[in-house]
Design a protein around this motif. Structure first.
Motif, short mmCIF file in Angstrom:
data_model
loop_
_atom_site.label_atom_id
_atom_site.label_comp_id
_atom_site.label_asym_id
_atom_site.label_seq_id
_atom_site.Cartn_x
_atom_site.Cartn_y
_atom_site.Cartn_z
N SER A 1 45.67 7.18 34.41
CA SER A 1 44.37 6.57 33.67
C SER A 1 44.99 6.12 32.16
O SER A 1 44.30 4.93 31.85
N ALA A 2 45.72 6.91 31.67
CA ALA A 2 45.99 6.11 30.05
C ALA A 2 46.89 4.78 30.28
O ALA A 2 46.86 4.08 29.44
N ARG A 3 47.86 4.87 31.29
CA ARG A 3 48.37 3.48 31.60
C ARG A 3 47.64 2.56 32.04
O ARG A 3 47.90 1.28 31.79
N ILE A 4 46.50 2.68 32.83
CA ILE A 4 45.74 1.81 33.46
C ILE A 4 45.14 1.00 32.22
O ILE A 4 45.20 -0.51 32.17
N ALA A 5 44.61 1.60 30.93
CA ALA A 5 43.98 0.88 29.93
C ALA A 5 45.05 -0.09 29.25
O ALA A 5 44.99 -1.21 28.83
N ALA A 6 46.38 0.57 29.14
CA ALA A 6 47.59 -0.29 28.68
C ALA A 6 48.03 -1.39 29.25
O ALA A 6 48.46 -2.31 28.82
N SER A 7 47.72 -1.44 30.65
CA SER A 7 48.05 -2.66 31.49
C SER A 7 47.13 -3.77 31.32
O SER A 7 47.93 -5.00 31.71
N GLY A 8 45.78 -3.57 30.66
CA GLY A 8 45.05 -4.71 30.79
C GLY A 8 44.39 -4.97 31.90
O GLY A 8 43.79 -6.27 31.76
N ALA A 9 44.41 -4.43 32.84
CA ALA A 9 43.70 -4.68 34.13
C ALA A 9 42.11 -4.50 33.80
O ALA A 9 41.70 -3.92 33.04
N ILE A 10 41.43 -5.31 34.41
CA ILE A 10 40.04 -5.40 34.43
C ILE A 10 39.31 -4.12 35.36
O ILE A 10 38.20 -3.56 34.82
N ALA A 11 39.87 -3.71 35.93
CA ALA A 11 39.27 -2.49 36.79
C ALA A 11 40.47 -1.95 37.84
O ALA A 11 41.41 -2.41 38.13
N PHE A 12 40.10 -0.47 38.54
CA PHE A 12 40.94 -0.05 39.26
C PHE A 12 39.86 0.33 40.47
O PHE A 12 38.86 0.81 40.28
N VAL A 13 40.56 0.07 41.75
CA VAL A 13 39.70 0.30 42.74
C VAL A 13 40.65 0.82 43.84
O VAL A 13 41.90 0.69 44.18
N SER A 14 40.05 1.86 44.59
CA SER A 14 40.66 2.48 45.47
C SER A 14 40.82 1.52 46.97
O SER A 14 39.94 0.87 47.33
N LYS A 15 41.83 1.47 47.50
CA LYS A 15 42.25 0.59 48.64
C LYS A 15 41.20 0.87 49.95
O LYS A 15 40.73 -0.16 50.41
N ALA A 16 40.78 1.96 50.03
CA ALA A 16 39.76 2.40 50.83
C ALA A 16 38.43 1.65 50.79
O ALA A 16 37.72 1.40 51.79
N SER A 17 37.95 1.52 49.45
CA SER A 17 36.79 0.98 49.18
C SER A 17 36.85 -0.62 48.93
O SER A 17 35.91 -0.98 48.66
N PHE A 18 38.17 -1.04 48.85
CA PHE A 18 38.08 -2.37 48.49
C PHE A 18 37.46 -3.35 49.80
O PHE A 18 38.08 -3.14 50.93
N GLY A 19 36.66 -4.35 49.42
CA GLY A 19 36.20 -5.33 50.45
C GLY A 19 35.47 -6.50 49.62
O GLY A 19 35.50 -6.36 48.44
N PRO A 20 35.15 -7.43 50.22
CA PRO A 20 34.49 -8.52 49.70
C PRO A 20 33.29 -8.49 48.79
O PRO A 20 33.32 -9.09 47.71
N ASP A 21 32.37 -7.55 49.11
CA ASP A 21 31.48 -7.29 48.01
C ASP A 21 31.93 -6.64 46.76
O ASP A 21 31.58 -6.85 45.67
N VAL A 22 33.03 -5.56 46.87
CA VAL A 22 33.51 -5.17 45.75
C VAL A 22 34.41 -6.20 44.78
O VAL A 22 34.02 -6.08 43.54
N LEU A 23 34.86 -6.96 45.60
CA LEU A 23 35.62 -8.00 45.01
C LEU A 23 34.77 -8.99 44.15
O LEU A 23 34.81 -9.28 42.82
N ALA A 24 33.71 -9.38 44.75
CA ALA A 24 32.84 -10.29 44.21
C ALA A 24 31.98 -9.60 42.83
O ALA A 24 31.72 -10.26 41.96
N GLU A 25 31.56 -8.21 43.20
CA GLU A 25 31.11 -7.69 42.06
C GLU A 25 31.86 -7.63 40.80
O GLU A 25 31.32 -7.68 39.70
N ILE A 26 33.14 -7.18 40.98
CA ILE A 26 33.86 -6.93 40.02
C ILE A 26 34.36 -8.31 39.20
O ILE A 26 34.20 -8.61 38.17
#
Length: 124
Positions: free
Chosen positions: A91-116
């Motif tokens: 989690s500490a490195r996620i913030a430093a990476s500049g990423a907009i979000a973290f999503v579990s591969k299991a929950s990744f789908g078109p709706d999640v992509l569009a929402e983020i």
């Protein structure tokens, strides 16, 4: 104009699944793929995607470092981190990476992509 997406994952099966998600989501288009962190940095520099779908665990530099390098080179590129691992591990490195979000591969789908993406576009 569609959101141009670069997919970076070392597993071909997940790259194919991610492509299917992007193809199913309205307004998104895959413009490239990469298998390693180093390759994702090079391809992002060449293709200038709007969004990078980045696996966290990659051979060579990991997705967190690749995300940091992509964002340092072009801050307009949004990076969405994907993993099967618990985000608390890094989690500490996620913030430093500049990423907009973290999503579990299991929950990744078109709706999640569009929402983020919509949430990101609102904050820009």
């Amino acid at each position: 104009m569609p959101v141009h997406v670069l997919i970076c994952d070392d597993q071909e099966a997940f790259r194919a699944a991610a492509r299917e998600v992007v193809d199913t989501a309205h307004g998104f288009e895959v413009v490239g793929q990469a298998e390693t962190g180093e390759e994702s940095v090079a391809v992002a520099g060449r293709l200038h995607p709007d969004l990078v779908l980045m696996d966290v665990h990659l051979p060579g530099i990991d997705g967190l470092e690749a995300s940091r390098r992509i964002r340092a080179a072009d801050p307009k590129v949004a990076v969405l981190l994907l993993s099967t691992y618990d985000p608390d591990e890094f989690s500490a490195r996620i913030a430093a990476s500049g990423a907009i979000a973290f999503v579990s591969k299991a929950s990744f789908g078109p709706d999640v992509l569009a929402e983020i993406w919509a949430r990101t576009a609102v904050t820009d």
